[in-house]
Design an enzyme around this catalytic site. Structure first.
Site, PDB file in Angstrom:
ATOM      1  N   ALA A   1       0.919  -1.330  -0.081  1.00  0.00           N
ATOM      2  CA  ALA A   1      -0.364   0.192  -0.180  1.00  0.00           C
ATOM      3  C   ALA A   1       0.715   1.385  -0.198  1.00  0.00           C
ATOM      4  O   ALA A   1       0.143   2.211  -0.110  1.00  0.00           O
ATOM      5  CB  ALA A   1      -1.344  -0.094   1.122  1.00  0.00           C
TER       6      ALA A   1
ATOM      7  N   GLN B   1       3.889   3.276  -5.534  1.00  0.00           N
ATOM      8  CA  GLN B   1       3.346   3.780  -6.047  1.00  0.00           C
ATOM      9  C   GLN B   1       2.467   3.250  -6.885  1.00  0.00           C
ATOM     10  O   GLN B   1       1.909   3.990  -7.030  1.00  0.00           O
ATOM     11  CB  GLN B   1       4.595   3.743  -7.357  1.00  0.00           C
ATOM     12  CG  GLN B   1       5.704   3.011  -8.148  1.00  0.00           C
ATOM     13  CD  GLN B   1       5.962   3.422  -9.859  1.00  0.00           C
ATOM     14  OE1 GLN B   1       5.798   3.813  -9.976  1.00  0.00           O
ATOM     15  NE2 GLN B   1       6.547   2.823 -10.189  1.00  0.00           N
TER      16      GLN B   1
ATOM     17  N   GLY C   1       0.984  -8.166  -8.474  1.00  0.00           N
ATOM     18  CA  GLY C   1       2.019  -7.737  -8.604  1.00  0.00           C
ATOM     19  C   GLY C   1       2.611  -8.618  -8.975  1.00  0.00           C
ATOM     20  O   GLY C   1       2.342 -10.325  -9.486  1.00  0.00           O
ATOM     21  N   ASN C   2       3.727  -8.865 -10.014  1.00  0.00           N
ATOM     22  CA  ASN C   2       3.818  -9.788 -11.020  1.00  0.00           C
ATOM     23  C   ASN C   2       5.150 -11.117 -10.443  1.00  0.00           C
ATOM     24  O   ASN C   2       5.726 -10.774  -9.622  1.00  0.00           O
ATOM     25  CB  ASN C   2       5.425  -8.745 -12.045  1.00  0.00           C
ATOM     26  CG  ASN C   2       4.773  -8.199 -12.728  1.00  0.00           C
ATOM     27  OD1 ASN C   2       3.528  -8.913 -12.968  1.00  0.00           O
ATOM     28  ND2 ASN C   2       3.835  -7.072 -13.561  1.00  0.00           N
TER      29      ASN C   2
ATOM     30  N   ASP D   1      -3.550  -5.079 -19.637  1.00  0.00           N
ATOM     31  CA  ASP D   1      -2.822  -5.268 -21.134  1.00  0.00           C
ATOM     32  C   ASP D   1      -4.157  -4.771 -22.142  1.00  0.00           C
ATOM     33  O   ASP D   1      -4.431  -4.270 -23.256  1.00  0.00           O
ATOM     34  CB  ASP D   1      -2.607  -6.493 -21.595  1.00  0.00           C
ATOM     35  CG  ASP D   1      -1.080  -6.916 -20.641  1.00  0.00           C
ATOM     36  OD1 ASP D   1      -0.392  -6.053 -19.880  1.00  0.00           O
ATOM     37  OD2 ASP D   1      -1.322  -7.634 -19.400  1.00  0.00           O
TER      38      ASP D   1
ATOM     39  N   HIS E   1       0.099 -12.545 -18.635  1.00  0.00           N
ATOM     40  CA  HIS E   1       0.453 -10.594 -18.260  1.00  0.00           C
ATOM     41  C   HIS E   1       1.865 -11.164 -18.780  1.00  0.00           C
ATOM     42  O   HIS E   1       2.723 -10.686 -17.330  1.00  0.00           O
ATOM     43  CB  HIS E   1       0.318 -10.205 -16.629  1.00  0.00           C
ATOM     44  CG  HIS E   1       0.744  -8.974 -16.948  1.00  0.00           C
ATOM     45  ND1 HIS E   1       0.739  -7.487 -17.163  1.00  0.00           N
ATOM     46  CD2 HIS E   1       1.663  -8.108 -15.654  1.00  0.00           C
ATOM     47  CE1 HIS E   1       1.432  -6.374 -16.599  1.00  0.00           C
ATOM     48  NE2 HIS E   1       1.518  -7.037 -15.967  1.00  0.00           N
TER      49      HIS E   1
HETATM   50  P1  NAX Z   1       6.431  -0.360  -5.750  1.00  0.00           P
HETATM   51  O1  NAX Z   1       8.025  -1.129  -5.208  1.00  0.00           O
HETATM   52  O2  NAX Z   1       6.722   1.038  -5.756  1.00  0.00           O
HETATM   53  O3  NAX Z   1       6.047  -0.897  -4.465  1.00  0.00           O
HETATM   54  C1  NAX Z   1       6.076  -2.049  -3.624  1.00  0.00           C
HETATM   55  C2  NAX Z   1       5.438  -2.242  -2.422  1.00  0.00           C
HETATM   56  O4  NAX Z   1       5.101  -3.644  -1.965  1.00  0.00           O
HETATM   57  C3  NAX Z   1       6.522  -1.527  -1.242  1.00  0.00           C
HETATM   58  O5  NAX Z   1       5.745  -0.388  -0.618  1.00  0.00           O
HETATM   59  C4  NAX Z   1       7.039  -3.004  -0.931  1.00  0.00           C
HETATM   60  O6  NAX Z   1       7.566  -2.570   0.764  1.00  0.00           O
HETATM   61  C5  NAX Z   1       5.683  -3.846  -0.975  1.00  0.00           C
HETATM   62  N1  NAX Z   1       5.832  -5.112  -0.088  1.00  0.00           N
HETATM   63  C6  NAX Z   1       7.068  -5.880  -0.662  1.00  0.00           C
HETATM   64  N2  NAX Z   1       6.472  -7.148  -0.573  1.00  0.00           N
HETATM   65  C7  NAX Z   1       5.240  -6.887   0.159  1.00  0.00           C
HETATM   66  C8  NAX Z   1       4.446  -8.155   1.246  1.00  0.00           C
HETATM   67  N3  NAX Z   1       5.630  -9.022   1.334  1.00  0.00           N
HETATM   68  N4  NAX Z   1       3.822  -7.407   1.800  1.00  0.00           N
HETATM   69  C9  NAX Z   1       3.269  -6.351   1.448  1.00  0.00           C
HETATM   70  N5  NAX Z   1       3.722  -5.346   1.493  1.00  0.00           N
HETATM   71  C10 NAX Z   1       4.670  -6.041   0.220  1.00  0.00           C
HETATM   72  O7  NAX Z   1       6.257  -1.362  -6.557  1.00  0.00           O
HETATM   73  P2  NAX Z   1       4.645  -0.171  -7.913  1.00  0.00           P
HETATM   74  O8  NAX Z   1       5.263  -0.359  -8.700  1.00  0.00           O
HETATM   75  O9  NAX Z   1       3.945  -0.605  -7.089  1.00  0.00           O
HETATM   76  O10 NAX Z   1       4.799  -2.582  -8.622  1.00  0.00           O
HETATM   77  C11 NAX Z   1       3.876  -3.406  -7.877  1.00  0.00           C
HETATM   78  C12 NAX Z   1       3.841  -4.564  -8.177  1.00  0.00           C
HETATM   79  O11 NAX Z   1       3.349  -4.907  -9.681  1.00  0.00           O
HETATM   80  C13 NAX Z   1       5.134  -5.219  -9.096  1.00  0.00           C
HETATM   81  O12 NAX Z   1       4.779  -5.998  -8.609  1.00  0.00           O
HETATM   82  C14 NAX Z   1       5.190  -4.494 -10.488  1.00  0.00           C
HETATM   83  O13 NAX Z   1       5.981  -6.104 -11.325  1.00  0.00           O
HETATM   84  C15 NAX Z   1       3.697  -5.359 -10.565  1.00  0.00           C
HETATM   85  N6  NAX Z   1       2.764  -4.806 -11.351  1.00  0.00           N
HETATM   86  C16 NAX Z   1       2.166  -5.169 -12.174  1.00  0.00           C
HETATM   87  C17 NAX Z   1       1.414  -4.665 -13.661  1.00  0.00           C
HETATM   88  C18 NAX Z   1       0.091  -5.903 -13.999  1.00  0.00           C
HETATM   89  O14 NAX Z   1      -0.412  -5.700 -15.527  1.00  0.00           O
HETATM   90  N7  NAX Z   1      -0.414  -6.835 -13.411  1.00  0.00           N
HETATM   91  C19 NAX Z   1       0.884  -3.769 -14.149  1.00  0.00           C
HETATM   92  C20 NAX Z   1       2.230  -2.789 -13.447  1.00  0.00           C
HETATM   93  C21 NAX Z   1       3.359  -3.337 -12.224  1.00  0.00           C
HETATM   94  O15 NAX Z   1       4.073  -2.863 -13.099  1.00  0.00           O
END
Ligand code: NAX
Length: 327
Positions: free
Chosen positions: A12, A15, A130-131, A159, A187
């Site tokens: 949360a 970004q 999350g990816n 997508d 994805h």
């Molecule tokens: P950020 O790195 O800005 O934020 C991720 C957040 O998750 C961080 O604040 C981190 O502290 C937190 N986190 C990590 N492990 C955790 C856990 N076990 N429990 C709770 N929080 C945890 O990444 P952001 O740009 O927000 O992207 C998040 C995810 O979305 C990434 O895996 C990214 O690859 C994926 N995406 C998926 C897309 C899709 O279409 N399915 C597109 C956009 C994005 O690339």
């Protein structure tokens, strides 16, 4: 106003989280008459940053925000939740092998699946962002044996929206003129954006563009859009990803429009030759909170090859994480 529902968001303070929470709290996801209680999960070191986000949420004084729970405890985060958006994941670091990435995400999504199993509402709607999203959704699903497998979905809506946008730009139409877009499969760069069934103002989309553009420009542009955004922005898609997550959950909760469908990563059931066992992007219609795969679409050789290639990748990912499944 209705009775508040509980919406969990992981990652949360990240970004996407920052672009997502304010829209959920404002009613964009579940409607202006549906109050929400946000359950925000972060890792312990990110809790101070998360507190700042909570302060800002409160400062918006949203009429539809009925409460906020901020925690680093997965059992608290998923207690009685109606919706869960799993955004936090382990990004791929320099030199990280695919195997290491799947393993690191297993350590996140297996416990989260178990906590959902133990604490969430029985009809919880889970979206994994999350990816690698499809396989993370599979890991969570396989650790939640008491929940309906169809509680678990993965996001291919970004997508889908990217495909609408590319086709609209090419043909001079508006995205709202385009119906029945489909994203098949994973994805990832093997996803297959399919316009064979799509229409633009009621006419076949495939007749509005030439074959070479479809094959050599449209498909790779949609597949590689994430990388193009990173190159341009120096950071991965956030607002568009958040917007797609809102679209996915809104349509799941409130249904699809007559005559149209949306793309969702959902448990494969053998439809279109995709055996059960993976979370695969399909065209779906939704009514009363339940999705149904659109049946009877004609699949030519061109589509078949691409649908099978993305299925193959998903099965390879599955093979890498099967040891994380609950028995
Ligand atoms: P950020 O790195 O800005 O934020 C991720 C957040 O998750 C961080 O604040 C981190 O502290 C937190 N986190 C990590 N492990 C955790 C856990 N076990 N429990 C709770 N929080 C945890 O990444 P952001 O740009 O927000 O992207 C998040 C995810 O979305 C990434 O895996 C990214 O690859 C994926 N995406 C998926 C897309 C899709 O279409 N399915 C597109 C956009 C994005 O690339």
């Amino acid at each position: 106003m209705k009775t508040p529902v509980r919406v969990a968001v992981t990652g949360a303070a990240g970004q996407i989280g920052y672009a997502l929470l304010f829209r959920i709290a404002a009613g964009d996801m579940l409607g202006p008459d549906q109050p929400v209680i946000l359950h925000l999960l972060e890792i312990t070191p990110a809790l101070p940053a998360l507190q700042g986000v909570v302060m800002e949420l409160n400062d918006c004084a949203f009429p539809t925000l009925a409460g906020v729970v901020a925690t680093d405890d997965v059992n608290v985060a998923f207690k009685d939740v109606d919706y869960a958006l799993l955004v936090g994941a382990r990004p791929r670091g320099p030199g990280m092998e695919r195997k290491d990435l799947l393993e690191a995400n297993g350590a996140i999504f297996a416990p989260q699946g178990k906590a959902l199993n133990d604490h969430a509402k029985r009809d919880v709607k889970v979206l994994v962002v999350g990816n690698p999203a499809n396989t993370n959704a599979l890991i969570a699903q396989q650790n939640a044996p008491d929940l309906d497998p169809n509680c678990f979905t993965a996001m291919v809506r970004l997508d889908h929206n990217r495909a609408l946008s590319q086709l609209a730009e090419k043909t001079g139409a508006h995205t709202t003129d385009i119906k029945r877009m489909t994203i098949w499969g994973n994805h990832s760069s093997t996803q297959y954006p399919d316009i064979h069934h799509a229409t633009i103002k009621g006419r076949p989309a495939i007749d509005a563009v030439d074959g070479a553009w479809y094959k050599d420009t449209f498909i790779p542009t949609v597949q590689q859009r994430g990388a193009a955004i990173i190159k341009a922005r120096g950071a991965s898609s956030a607002a568009s990803a958040a917007s797609a997550a809102i679209d996915h959950m809104r349509d799941w909760a409130r249904g699809t429009a007559d005559g149209d469908w949306v793309s969702m990563g959902i448990p494969s059931d053998g439809s279109y030759g995709i055996r059960p066992g993976v979370i695969y992007g399909y065209p779906v219609t939704i009514k009363d909170g339940r999705f149904t795969i659109v049946q009877g679409l004609e699949i030519g050789t061109f589509s078949r090859e691409r649908m099978d290639a993305t299925d193959k990748e998903l099965r390879e990912e599955r093979a890498g994480v099967e040891h994380l499944f609950a028995q």
